[in-house]
Design a protein around this motif. Sequence first.
Motif, PDB file in Angstrom:
ATOM      1  N   ILE A 105     163.663   9.924  84.934  1.00  0.00           N
ATOM      2  CA  ILE A 105     162.742   9.787  84.932  1.00  0.00           C
ATOM      3  C   ILE A 105     161.794   9.182  83.707  1.00  0.00           C
ATOM      4  O   ILE A 105     162.246  10.108  82.982  1.00  0.00           O
ATOM      5  N   VAL A 106     161.458   8.209  83.836  1.00  0.00           N
ATOM      6  CA  VAL A 106     160.451   7.084  81.845  1.00  0.00           C
ATOM      7  C   VAL A 106     159.430   7.490  82.272  1.00  0.00           C
ATOM      8  O   VAL A 106     158.608   6.768  82.931  1.00  0.00           O
ATOM      9  N   ASP A 107     158.656   8.010  81.304  1.00  0.00           N
ATOM     10  CA  ASP A 107     157.833   8.374  81.210  1.00  0.00           C
ATOM     11  C   ASP A 107     156.507   8.549  79.668  1.00  0.00           C
ATOM     12  O   ASP A 107     156.959   8.734  78.889  1.00  0.00           O
ATOM     13  N   MET A 108     156.169   6.988  79.595  1.00  0.00           N
ATOM     14  CA  MET A 108     156.155   6.700  78.148  1.00  0.00           C
ATOM     15  C   MET A 108     154.037   7.804  78.089  1.00  0.00           C
ATOM     16  O   MET A 108     153.560   8.148  78.571  1.00  0.00           O
ATOM     17  N   PRO A 109     154.183   8.011  76.589  1.00  0.00           N
ATOM     18  CA  PRO A 109     153.011   8.942  76.150  1.00  0.00           C
ATOM     19  C   PRO A 109     151.410   8.222  76.323  1.00  0.00           C
ATOM     20  O   PRO A 109     151.721   6.550  77.026  1.00  0.00           O
ATOM     21  N   ASP A 110     150.315   8.389  77.247  1.00  0.00           N
ATOM     22  CA  ASP A 110     149.376   8.108  76.731  1.00  0.00           C
ATOM     23  C   ASP A 110     149.401   6.908  75.836  1.00  0.00           C
ATOM     24  O   ASP A 110     149.246   7.289  74.585  1.00  0.00           O
ATOM     25  N   GLY A 111     148.665   5.789  75.964  1.00  0.00           N
ATOM     26  CA  GLY A 111     148.380   4.596  75.172  1.00  0.00           C
ATOM     27  C   GLY A 111     149.109   3.239  75.267  1.00  0.00           C
ATOM     28  O   GLY A 111     149.149   2.877  74.321  1.00  0.00           O
ATOM     29  N   PHE A 112     150.519   4.166  75.615  1.00  0.00           N
ATOM     30  CA  PHE A 112     151.619   2.894  75.632  1.00  0.00           C
ATOM     31  C   PHE A 112     152.010   2.489  76.561  1.00  0.00           C
ATOM     32  O   PHE A 112     152.390   3.464  77.704  1.00  0.00           O
ATOM     33  N   GLY A 113     152.804   1.688  76.624  1.00  0.00           N
ATOM     34  CA  GLY A 113     153.517   0.746  78.088  1.00  0.00           C
ATOM     35  C   GLY A 113     154.037  -0.571  77.798  1.00  0.00           C
ATOM     36  O   GLY A 113     154.572  -1.041  76.917  1.00  0.00           O
ATOM     37  N   TRP A 114     154.992  -0.728  78.225  1.00  0.00           N
ATOM     38  CA  TRP A 114     156.016  -2.250  78.924  1.00  0.00           C
ATOM     39  C   TRP A 114     154.506  -2.885  79.419  1.00  0.00           C
ATOM     40  O   TRP A 114     155.007  -3.056  80.737  1.00  0.00           O
ATOM     41  N   PRO A 148     146.209  -2.575  85.121  1.00  0.00           N
ATOM     42  CA  PRO A 148     146.783  -3.973  84.974  1.00  0.00           C
ATOM     43  C   PRO A 148     145.410  -3.872  83.795  1.00  0.00           C
ATOM     44  O   PRO A 148     144.242  -3.897  83.586  1.00  0.00           O
ATOM     45  N   GLU A 149     145.731  -5.467  82.830  1.00  0.00           N
ATOM     46  CA  GLU A 149     145.266  -6.210  82.660  1.00  0.00           C
ATOM     47  C   GLU A 149     143.735  -6.979  83.037  1.00  0.00           C
ATOM     48  O   GLU A 149     143.600  -6.660  84.048  1.00  0.00           O
ATOM     49  N   GLY A 150     142.471  -6.484  81.915  1.00  0.00           N
ATOM     50  CA  GLY A 150     141.312  -5.879  82.142  1.00  0.00           C
ATOM     51  C   GLY A 150     141.014  -4.607  82.253  1.00  0.00           C
ATOM     52  O   GLY A 150     139.245  -4.617  82.445  1.00  0.00           O
ATOM     53  N   ASP A 151     141.488  -3.660  82.919  1.00  0.00           N
ATOM     54  CA  ASP A 151     141.140  -2.740  83.353  1.00  0.00           C
ATOM     55  C   ASP A 151     140.146  -1.435  82.464  1.00  0.00           C
ATOM     56  O   ASP A 151     141.300  -1.804  81.298  1.00  0.00           O
ATOM     57  N   PRO A 152     139.738  -0.645  82.412  1.00  0.00           N
ATOM     58  CA  PRO A 152     138.942  -0.133  81.200  1.00  0.00           C
ATOM     59  C   PRO A 152     140.362   0.930  81.049  1.00  0.00           C
ATOM     60  O   PRO A 152     139.939   0.922  79.223  1.00  0.00           O
ATOM     61  N   ALA A 153     141.412   1.039  81.250  1.00  0.00           N
ATOM     62  CA  ALA A 153     142.267   1.702  81.422  1.00  0.00           C
ATOM     63  C   ALA A 153     143.092   1.100  80.475  1.00  0.00           C
ATOM     64  O   ALA A 153     143.582   1.802  79.515  1.00  0.00           O
ATOM     65  N   ALA A 154     143.295  -0.171  80.745  1.00  0.00           N
ATOM     66  CA  ALA A 154     144.240  -0.989  79.183  1.00  0.00           C
ATOM     67  C   ALA A 154     143.424  -1.169  77.851  1.00  0.00           C
ATOM     68  O   ALA A 154     144.427  -1.341  76.892  1.00  0.00           O
ATOM     69  N   ALA A 155     142.743  -0.597  77.854  1.00  0.00           N
ATOM     70  CA  ALA A 155     141.765  -1.175  76.439  1.00  0.00           C
ATOM     71  C   ALA A 155     142.779  -0.213  75.184  1.00  0.00           C
ATOM     72  O   ALA A 155     142.885   0.836  75.364  1.00  0.00           O
ATOM     73  N   GLY A 156     143.431  -0.864  74.508  1.00  0.00           N
ATOM     74  CA  GLY A 156     143.639  -0.476  73.586  1.00  0.00           C
ATOM     75  C   GLY A 156     145.075  -0.225  73.646  1.00  0.00           C
ATOM     76  O   GLY A 156     145.999   0.365  72.348  1.00  0.00           O
ATOM     77  N   ILE A 157     145.695  -0.199  74.659  1.00  0.00           N
ATOM     78  CA  ILE A 157     147.108   0.356  75.249  1.00  0.00           C
ATOM     79  C   ILE A 157     147.895  -0.891  74.324  1.00  0.00           C
ATOM     80  O   ILE A 157     147.787  -1.516  73.667  1.00  0.00           O
ATOM     81  N   ARG A 158     149.186   0.200  73.675  1.00  0.00           N
ATOM     82  CA  ARG A 158     150.152  -0.405  73.053  1.00  0.00           C
ATOM     83  C   ARG A 158     151.414  -0.879  73.182  1.00  0.00           C
ATOM     84  O   ARG A 158     151.678   0.022  74.239  1.00  0.00           O
ATOM     85  N   THR A 159     151.791  -2.173  73.138  1.00  0.00           N
ATOM     86  CA  THR A 159     152.869  -2.293  73.784  1.00  0.00           C
ATOM     87  C   THR A 159     154.881  -1.818  73.648  1.00  0.00           C
ATOM     88  O   THR A 159     154.517  -2.219  71.883  1.00  0.00           O
ATOM     89  N   VAL A 160     154.981  -1.755  73.778  1.00  0.00           N
ATOM     90  CA  VAL A 160     156.431  -1.103  73.214  1.00  0.00           C
ATOM     91  C   VAL A 160     157.542  -2.057  74.486  1.00  0.00           C
ATOM     92  O   VAL A 160     157.552  -2.581  75.096  1.00  0.00           O
ATOM     93  N   GLU A 161     158.678  -2.193  73.306  1.00  0.00           N
ATOM     94  CA  GLU A 161     159.221  -2.824  74.185  1.00  0.00           C
ATOM     95  C   GLU A 161     160.834  -1.862  73.694  1.00  0.00           C
ATOM     96  O   GLU A 161     161.005  -0.714  73.204  1.00  0.00           O
ATOM     97  N   THR A 162     161.784  -2.175  74.263  1.00  0.00           N
ATOM     98  CA  THR A 162     162.941  -1.227  74.932  1.00  0.00           C
ATOM     99  C   THR A 162     164.117  -2.136  73.528  1.00  0.00           C
ATOM    100  O   THR A 162     164.924  -3.111  73.764  1.00  0.00           O
ATOM    101  N   GLN A 163     164.659  -1.094  73.175  1.00  0.00           N
ATOM    102  CA  GLN A 163     165.915  -1.423  72.045  1.00  0.00           C
ATOM    103  C   GLN A 163     167.311  -0.832  72.749  1.00  0.00           C
ATOM    104  O   GLN A 163     167.132   0.930  72.882  1.00  0.00           O
ATOM    105  N   TRP A 164     168.316  -1.560  73.226  1.00  0.00           N
ATOM    106  CA  TRP A 164     169.474  -0.903  73.720  1.00  0.00           C
ATOM    107  C   TRP A 164     170.502  -0.468  72.749  1.00  0.00           C
ATOM    108  O   TRP A 164     170.514  -1.151  71.784  1.00  0.00           O
ATOM    109  N   LEU A 165     170.345   0.649  72.897  1.00  0.00           N
ATOM    110  CA  LEU A 165     171.137   1.488  71.819  1.00  0.00           C
ATOM    111  C   LEU A 165     172.633   2.354  72.977  1.00  0.00           C
ATOM    112  O   LEU A 165     172.697   3.105  73.573  1.00  0.00           O
ATOM    113  N   ASP A 166     173.756   1.659  72.674  1.00  0.00           N
ATOM    114  CA  ASP A 166     175.317   2.126  72.955  1.00  0.00           C
ATOM    115  C   ASP A 166     176.426   2.600  72.440  1.00  0.00           C
ATOM    116  O   ASP A 166     176.451   1.330  71.291  1.00  0.00           O
ATOM    117  N   VAL A 167     176.682   3.476  72.945  1.00  0.00           N
ATOM    118  CA  VAL A 167     177.963   4.114  71.383  1.00  0.00           C
ATOM    119  C   VAL A 167     179.646   3.189  71.425  1.00  0.00           C
ATOM    120  O   VAL A 167     180.329   2.736  70.370  1.00  0.00           O
TER     121      VAL A 167
END
Length: 481
Positions: A105-114, A148-167
């Motif tokens: 299960i993937v769970d981002m820290p508060d304030g971050f999201g895809w 959702p965008e525009g919701d008060p909870a979205a204020a200041g959220i920082r966008t993350v990206e996925t970097q794929w790492l495979d051996v």
Amino acid sequence: MLRRRLLTPFALLMALIALPASVAHAGEQKLKFRFGPIIVTPGQNDIIFEPNKHKPKVPGWITSFKPNLVYEDGTPTRTDVIHLHHGVWLKNGKPQFAAGEEKSIVDMPDGFGWRSDPSDSLILNHMVHNLTPNAAEVYLTWEVDFIPEGDPAAAGIRTVETQWLDVVGIRAWPVFDAVRGQGGKDKQFTFPDEVPGYKPESYPFNRWTVARDGVLVGSVGHLHPGGLNTELKVTRDGRTVTLFRSEAKYFEPAGAVSWDVALTATPKDWRIAVKKGDVVTVHATYDTSRASWYESMGIMPLAWEPGGAGGTDPFTGTFPTRGKVTHGPLKENRNHGGGPFGLPDARRMPDGASLARGSVKINQYLYGQGDLHNVGRGVRPPTVPAGTGLTFVNRDAKQNVMHTITACKAPCNRETGIAYPLADASTPFDSGNLGFGPVGRTAAENTDRWSTPKTLKSGTYTYFCRVHPFMRGAFRVKPKR
């Protein structure tokens, strides 16, 4: 390996259903999605790419991801019957989320999201492995927390990206073998570090060169049975430090030998500041003291914020390198196997026919001569003279069914489960997946035949099929006269 299955009607296979949303907490919605039905053919081991129409209906951010594989009534599929070898959720051509049978299960820290947008183009790459000769219908499901965008909870959220790492790098079939006894004295094999001739500077596949300053936010590893950990490292100006080790915590009573496992994820306060030019690498370690692990994986998707500020400099600061599992034991992993099963001990059976110039035909999930399920019909272990290889031919390949001939410790005749049988023979051998598929885009060897090593000493050898482990067989090598 990238195989597109064209079945009609298409709507039957691609019914993506958004179940009712429920509010997790202020501003955050919990969305549930279902993809299917996926028609799993007998013995299926295909990798399929299909359009994924399921996504949030409005712009916003995904902050968690929880996958599963279930029947129509929502019951998870038993791991020793049908399991999710892997699923990769691609957004605009790049991997965003991933899942294996460990179902992290993937769970981002508060304030971050895809970031999610209705205009995103989505593809779902799924490999659902049917370990039986019976067809079934299953569904891939996933739950996400969404702001959702525009919701008060979205204020200041920082966008993350996925970097794929495979051996082994980004490729169609990203696997390697960890053979019993391989590695150091501890019988733990780390890929690629302990591959003979390995030199970091000449192996480009397990590394990512950071293109701009930013902050690493989270990661969790993906391993197969036998895997112990994936490790994330960073190198700067000739110095290397460990950033995080995702450890496999086995609930399996027999230890590190099955899918009854959970991986540890980075803690919520894990923040690593990386700089342009840093080289981040991933490494995977497997336990080779008890068995061989063929077609293994070592993957670590990494959530990061390009251009982000803050975080700990890994070369001057302190930070946690261990985490906690994302879930506990799962009900679908309860059938461990290894109990009485009624198959004979091939070592006590008389010789069968000599096959010095013949072959064992694999047909309808039976190994032909030497199949331990057919002893009541007079089947005996076939023999070959020492210095002669025994050839196997997979006739089921015509029905798009792959089989393997994988050595297991005799008698290899007990009940099938997620922890039995194992590739635990003292003399290991494995045919790979005998079958066919698009070149460069399949798990198959693109041949229907294989011969045992000619170096096998006199004795009785037992084997099974890694794709369909209920299949068991034996043959005997005789001294030259």
